[in-house]
Scaffold this motif. Structure first.
Motif, PDB file in Angstrom:
ATOM      1  N   GLY A 194      -2.634  22.115  -9.746  1.00  0.00           N
ATOM      2  CA  GLY A 194      -3.490  23.257 -10.055  1.00  0.00           C
ATOM      3  C   GLY A 194      -3.255  23.780 -11.459  1.00  0.00           C
ATOM      4  N   ASP A 195      -3.163  25.096 -11.601  1.00  0.00           N
ATOM      5  CA  ASP A 195      -3.020  25.719 -12.915  1.00  0.00           C
ATOM      6  C   ASP A 195      -1.612  25.600 -13.490  1.00  0.00           C
ATOM      7  N   LEU A 196      -0.695  25.011 -12.733  1.00  0.00           N
ATOM      8  CA  LEU A 196       0.683  24.902 -13.220  1.00  0.00           C
ATOM      9  C   LEU A 196       0.819  23.875 -14.331  1.00  0.00           C
ATOM     10  N   ILE A 197      -0.143  22.929 -14.420  1.00  0.00           N
ATOM     11  CA  ILE A 197      -0.153  22.019 -15.551  1.00  0.00           C
ATOM     12  C   ILE A 197      -1.534  22.065 -16.193  1.00  0.00           C
ATOM     13  N   THR A 198      -1.597  21.724 -17.463  1.00  0.00           N
ATOM     14  CA  THR A 198      -2.831  21.860 -18.224  1.00  0.00           C
ATOM     15  C   THR A 198      -3.787  20.691 -17.957  1.00  0.00           C
ATOM     16  N   PRO A 199      -5.085  20.891 -18.202  1.00  0.00           N
ATOM     17  CA  PRO A 199      -6.034  19.774 -18.086  1.00  0.00           C
ATOM     18  C   PRO A 199      -5.657  18.593 -18.967  1.00  0.00           C
ATOM     19  N   ALA A 200      -5.113  18.873 -20.144  1.00  0.00           N
ATOM     20  CA  ALA A 200      -4.700  17.790 -21.039  1.00  0.00           C
ATOM     21  C   ALA A 200      -3.573  16.974 -20.419  1.00  0.00           C
ATOM     22  N   ALA A 201      -2.660  17.643 -19.725  1.00  0.00           N
ATOM     23  CA  ALA A 201      -1.554  16.938 -19.067  1.00  0.00           C
ATOM     24  C   ALA A 201      -2.068  16.077 -17.929  1.00  0.00           C
ATOM     25  N   ALA A 210       3.909  13.971 -14.099  1.00  0.00           N
ATOM     26  CA  ALA A 210       3.160  15.046 -14.768  1.00  0.00           C
ATOM     27  C   ALA A 210       3.871  16.390 -14.592  1.00  0.00           C
ATOM     28  N   GLY A 211       4.374  16.640 -13.389  1.00  0.00           N
ATOM     29  CA  GLY A 211       5.086  17.887 -13.148  1.00  0.00           C
ATOM     30  C   GLY A 211       6.371  17.999 -13.946  1.00  0.00           C
ATOM     31  N   GLN A 212       7.089  16.887 -14.084  1.00  0.00           N
ATOM     32  CA  GLN A 212       8.338  16.909 -14.837  1.00  0.00           C
ATOM     33  C   GLN A 212       8.087  17.171 -16.320  1.00  0.00           C
ATOM     34  N   HIS A 213       7.061  16.548 -16.867  1.00  0.00           N
ATOM     35  CA  HIS A 213       6.735  16.813 -18.273  1.00  0.00           C
ATOM     36  C   HIS A 213       6.286  18.268 -18.454  1.00  0.00           C
ATOM     37  N   ALA A 214       5.534  18.785 -17.481  1.00  0.00           N
ATOM     38  CA  ALA A 214       5.113  20.184 -17.552  1.00  0.00           C
ATOM     39  C   ALA A 214       6.315  21.120 -17.467  1.00  0.00           C
ATOM     40  N   MET A 215       7.277  20.774 -16.609  1.00  0.00           N
ATOM     41  CA  MET A 215       8.482  21.598 -16.478  1.00  0.00           C
ATOM     42  C   MET A 215       9.282  21.609 -17.773  1.00  0.00           C
ATOM     43  N   ALA A 248       0.835  -1.206   0.000  1.00  0.00           N
ATOM     44  CA  ALA A 248       0.000   0.000   0.000  1.00  0.00           C
ATOM     45  C   ALA A 248       0.864   1.247   0.000  1.00  0.00           C
ATOM     46  N   ALA A 249       1.967   1.220   0.765  1.00  0.00           N
ATOM     47  CA  ALA A 249       2.864   2.374   0.825  1.00  0.00           C
ATOM     48  C   ALA A 249       3.542   2.604  -0.519  1.00  0.00           C
ATOM     49  N   VAL A 250       3.958   1.520  -1.168  1.00  0.00           N
ATOM     50  CA  VAL A 250       4.564   1.636  -2.505  1.00  0.00           C
ATOM     51  C   VAL A 250       3.531   2.126  -3.512  1.00  0.00           C
ATOM     52  N   GLY A 251       2.283   1.665  -3.348  1.00  0.00           N
ATOM     53  CA  GLY A 251       1.227   2.134  -4.241  1.00  0.00           C
ATOM     54  C   GLY A 251       1.099   3.646  -4.210  1.00  0.00           C
ATOM     55  N   LEU A 252       1.132   4.225  -2.989  1.00  0.00           N
ATOM     56  CA  LEU A 252       1.042   5.684  -2.881  1.00  0.00           C
ATOM     57  C   LEU A 252       2.300   6.349  -3.398  1.00  0.00           C
ATOM     58  N   TYR A 253       3.452   5.849  -2.969  1.00  0.00           N
ATOM     59  CA  TYR A 253       4.720   6.519  -3.289  1.00  0.00           C
ATOM     60  C   TYR A 253       5.088   6.380  -4.756  1.00  0.00           C
ATOM     61  N   HIS A 254       5.233   5.151  -5.222  1.00  0.00           N
ATOM     62  CA  HIS A 254       5.763   4.925  -6.563  1.00  0.00           C
ATOM     63  C   HIS A 254       4.711   5.089  -7.654  1.00  0.00           C
ATOM     64  N   MET A 255       3.510   4.564  -7.410  1.00  0.00           N
ATOM     65  CA  MET A 255       2.492   4.577  -8.459  1.00  0.00           C
ATOM     66  C   MET A 255       1.754   5.909  -8.540  1.00  0.00           C
ATOM     67  N   VAL A 256       1.458   6.512  -7.381  1.00  0.00           N
ATOM     68  CA  VAL A 256       0.682   7.753  -7.375  1.00  0.00           C
ATOM     69  C   VAL A 256       1.593   8.980  -7.355  1.00  0.00           C
ATOM     70  N   ILE A 257       2.465   9.069  -6.351  1.00  0.00           N
ATOM     71  CA  ILE A 257       3.297  10.268  -6.232  1.00  0.00           C
ATOM     72  C   ILE A 257       4.294  10.364  -7.381  1.00  0.00           C
ATOM     73  N   GLU A 258       5.046   9.296  -7.629  1.00  0.00           N
ATOM     74  CA  GLU A 258       6.030   9.354  -8.709  1.00  0.00           C
ATOM     75  C   GLU A 258       5.391   9.143 -10.073  1.00  0.00           C
ATOM     76  N   GLY A 259       4.508   8.151 -10.170  1.00  0.00           N
ATOM     77  CA  GLY A 259       3.939   7.805 -11.468  1.00  0.00           C
ATOM     78  C   GLY A 259       2.941   8.799 -12.001  1.00  0.00           C
ATOM     79  N   VAL A 260       2.330   9.579 -11.116  1.00  0.00           N
ATOM     80  CA  VAL A 260       1.332  10.557 -11.554  1.00  0.00           C
ATOM     81  C   VAL A 260       1.802  11.980 -11.263  1.00  0.00           C
ATOM     82  N   VAL A 261       1.974  12.310  -9.993  1.00  0.00           N
ATOM     83  CA  VAL A 261       2.238  13.704  -9.615  1.00  0.00           C
ATOM     84  C   VAL A 261       3.586  14.190 -10.145  1.00  0.00           C
ATOM     85  N   LEU A 262       4.658  13.490  -9.799  1.00  0.00           N
ATOM     86  CA  LEU A 262       5.979  13.972 -10.205  1.00  0.00           C
ATOM     87  C   LEU A 262       6.197  13.840 -11.711  1.00  0.00           C
TER      88      LEU A 262
END
Length: 253
Positions: A226-233, A160-165, A144-158
């Motif tokens: 938020g607004d730092l990345i686009t809805p499409a991203a 998406a942010g890296q591609h936006a950057m 469950a911890a890996v699910g949050l860290y690797h799959m959600v935080i890294e796989g989605v949040v970070l």
């Protein structure tokens, strides 16, 4: 199927880099020449990464301690080394390129916190530490911890942010080559981190409730920028998250 996790350790060793060896001289000269809109977007993304990478580098030790075998423990240790370097890189960029005030990383982080959403701050400074704390108390909750860290935080949040950057950097009127190179190297590291986490999840016995939770967390977490990345991203990040979960053998009932 590759046995164990030694492959990721070997890969990590081959990808090492030094954030202080990058040349930021052109970046320091270019920053004052950016438009207000350009600098605001890039600084907002930098702020998010400063908060995120500091948090993940501080919490990963609990994952390492919960490793089920020596090869998994070594992979977590290699990842922790990467995350600490990412935190140093984004803090260096904030201090030396963007000129964020503060005599130390904590002070600069405080100065940047207001530039990101409260949801992003909550994810990294409240939810992640709480998950790591539960893992420290109960090593059986690793999947469950890996699910949050690797799959959600890294796989989605970070991710998406890296591609936006990278997209933001490539569209600037004046380029920031040192920052761009560093962000490419961070993204390269994150790819093996996500692969490592996916392998752990793939080998775990994930039931329907946990599978649904991972999907829901990913769909929600993609919006913390938020607004730092686009809805499409955001849509792309969620689609990739669903595909990654399915590739790991998770079915949705």
């Amino acid at each position: 199927m590759i046995a164990g996790y030694d492959h990721f350790v070997t890969l990590a060793e081959s990808l090492q880099w030094d954030e202080t060896a990058l040349d930021y001289s052109a970046d320091r000269e270019a920053w004052p020449q950016l438009t207000d809109a350009e600098s605001a977007r890039v600084l907002g993304l930098i702020a998010g990464f400063v908060i995120a990478e500091t948090a993940v580098s501080g919490e990963l030790a609990a994952y390492q301690a919960a490793a089920s075998d020596s090869s998994m423990e070594a992979a977590f240790r290699a990842q922790l080394r990467d995350e600490a370097r990412h935190a140093r890189f984004f803090d260096l960029v904030a201090a030396e390129v963007a000129g964020v005030p503060g005599t130390n990383p904590a002070a600069r982080r405080d100065a940047l916190r207001s530039l990101v959403s409260s949801d992003l701050v909550d994810l990294f400074e409240e939810r992640l530490p709480a998950t790591a704390g539960r893992l420290a108390e109960n090593h059986g909750s690793l999947s469950a911890a890996v699910g949050l860290y690797h799959m959600v935080i890294e796989g989605v949040v970070l991710l998406a942010g890296q591609h936006a950057m990278l997209e933001a950097l490539e569209s600037l009127s004046v380029k920031l080559p040192g920052v761009h190179k560093g962000c490419e190297l961070v993204l390269r590291d994150e790819r093996w981190h996500i692969g490592f986490g996916s392998r752990i999840v793939q080998r775990a016995d994930i039931g329907p409730d946990e599978a649904d939770m991972l999907l829901e967390q990913g769909e929600t977490a993609a919006k913390v920028w938020g607004d730092l990345i686009t809805p499409a991203a955001i849509e792309t990040a969620v689609r990739q998250h669903r595909r990654r979960l399915k590739a790991a053998g998770i079915k949705f009932w």
